[in-house]
Design an enzyme around this catalytic site. Structure first.
Site, PDB file in Angstrom:
ATOM      1  N   GLY A  20      45.653  30.977  48.142  1.00 33.73           N
ATOM      2  CA  GLY A  20      46.131  29.864  47.334  1.00 33.73           C
ATOM      3  C   GLY A  20      46.042  30.225  45.867  1.00 33.73           C
ATOM      4  O   GLY A  20      45.750  31.361  45.499  1.00 33.73           O
ATOM      5  N   MET A  22      44.654  29.629  41.787  1.00 36.34           N
ATOM      6  CA  MET A  22      43.341  29.449  41.171  1.00 36.34           C
ATOM      7  C   MET A  22      42.969  27.969  41.257  1.00 36.34           C
ATOM      8  O   MET A  22      43.850  27.107  41.243  1.00 36.34           O
ATOM      9  CB  MET A  22      43.365  29.917  39.722  1.00 36.34           C
ATOM     10  N   PHE A  23      41.695  27.711  41.384  1.00 36.29           N
ATOM     11  CA  PHE A  23      41.127  26.360  41.440  1.00 36.29           C
ATOM     12  C   PHE A  23      41.504  25.595  42.711  1.00 36.29           C
ATOM     13  O   PHE A  23      41.435  24.374  42.741  1.00 36.29           O
ATOM     14  CB  PHE A  23      41.507  25.544  40.195  1.00 36.29           C
ATOM     15  N   GLU A  93      38.148  37.778  46.467  1.00 33.09           N
ATOM     16  CA  GLU A  93      39.067  38.353  45.469  1.00 33.09           C
ATOM     17  C   GLU A  93      39.773  39.602  46.005  1.00 33.09           C
ATOM     18  O   GLU A  93      39.868  40.636  45.342  1.00 33.09           O
ATOM     19  CB  GLU A  93      38.326  38.660  44.166  1.00 33.09           C
ATOM     20  N   LEU A 171      41.129  38.516  33.886  1.00 36.11           N
ATOM     21  CA  LEU A 171      40.096  37.602  34.363  1.00 36.11           C
ATOM     22  C   LEU A 171      39.974  36.422  33.414  1.00 36.11           C
ATOM     23  O   LEU A 171      40.041  36.574  32.207  1.00 36.11           O
ATOM     24  CB  LEU A 171      38.752  38.322  34.481  1.00 36.11           C
ATOM     25  N   GLY A 172      39.799  35.262  33.988  1.00 36.60           N
ATOM     26  CA  GLY A 172      39.648  34.085  33.159  1.00 36.60           C
ATOM     27  C   GLY A 172      39.385  32.852  33.993  1.00 36.60           C
ATOM     28  O   GLY A 172      39.468  32.875  35.219  1.00 36.60           O
TER      29      GLY A 172
END
Length: 192
Positions: A20, A22-23, A93, A171-172
């Site tokens: 899916g 992010m978040f 990841e 990355l963030g």
């Protein structure tokens, strides 16, 4: 799910992919499944790519700050060496792993291991991300999770990058990315 012996007493493995935007809760779901496997007294090993250092160098940490200890690795082949005599392997990841990750997961499943993999299915441009398409093709079970669009409140399956940067890997967290639905993602010109 659990590893059930077949008629000959041999363990049968499989691959589960959690994907899916992010978040969307991918890592949270991975941690939940791994904790349940441990409750069932199964031997569990957990891995993440060494490149993922957002929250912790060693632990897998969800956005809700739930965490589980893992072994960071820089090469998917190491899974075959480090996952000896285990019932369940968790991988977070997965999009950051090398081109052999799908074959390695396949080999583990053939050995009778339940392999649970989590990763982004699309990058910030809406394209398939890394090796995830190959993992999805080999998966026995697929769970696609959705976030909530921060613009309109509908389900979101895109990871919108708020900062101009064309690198595929950046990355963030919420300072860099936000979940968007298809319509809101396109409205800001993210899809050409």
């Amino acid at each position: 799910m659990f590893i059930e012996p077949n008629i000959t007493g041999e363990r049968r493995g499989w691959i589960e992919v959690i994907c899916g935007s992010m978040f969307s809760g991918k890592t949270e779901e991975l941690i939940r499944r791994l904790k349940r496997a441990r409750i069932a007294n199964l031997k569990v090993e957990i891995f993440k790519p060494t490149a993922d250092t957002r929250y912790d160098d060693v632990k897998i940490v969800s956005h809700n700050t739930n965490s589980v200890h893992s072994t960071p690795i820089d090469n998917s082949q190491k899974l075959l060496l480090l996952a000896q005599n285990v019932d369940v392997v968790g991988i977070d990841e997965a999009q950051f792993f090398d081109s052999e990750i799908a074959n390695v997961c396949d080999e583990l499943a053939f050995r009778g291991v339940r392999v649970i993999v989590a990763g982004l299915d699309m990058d910030f441009q809406g394209n398939p991300f890394g090796q995830m398409p190959f993992l999805l093709a080999k998966a026995d079970y697929i769970t696609k999770l959705h976030a909530i669009c921060v613009q309109c409140g509908n389900i979101a399956n895109y990871s919108y990058r708020k900062i101009p940067n064309e690198d595929q890997v950046m990355l963030g967290e919420k300072d860099v990315y936000e979940p968007r639905c298809r319509h809101c993602y396109k409205m800001d010109g993210a899809v050409q």
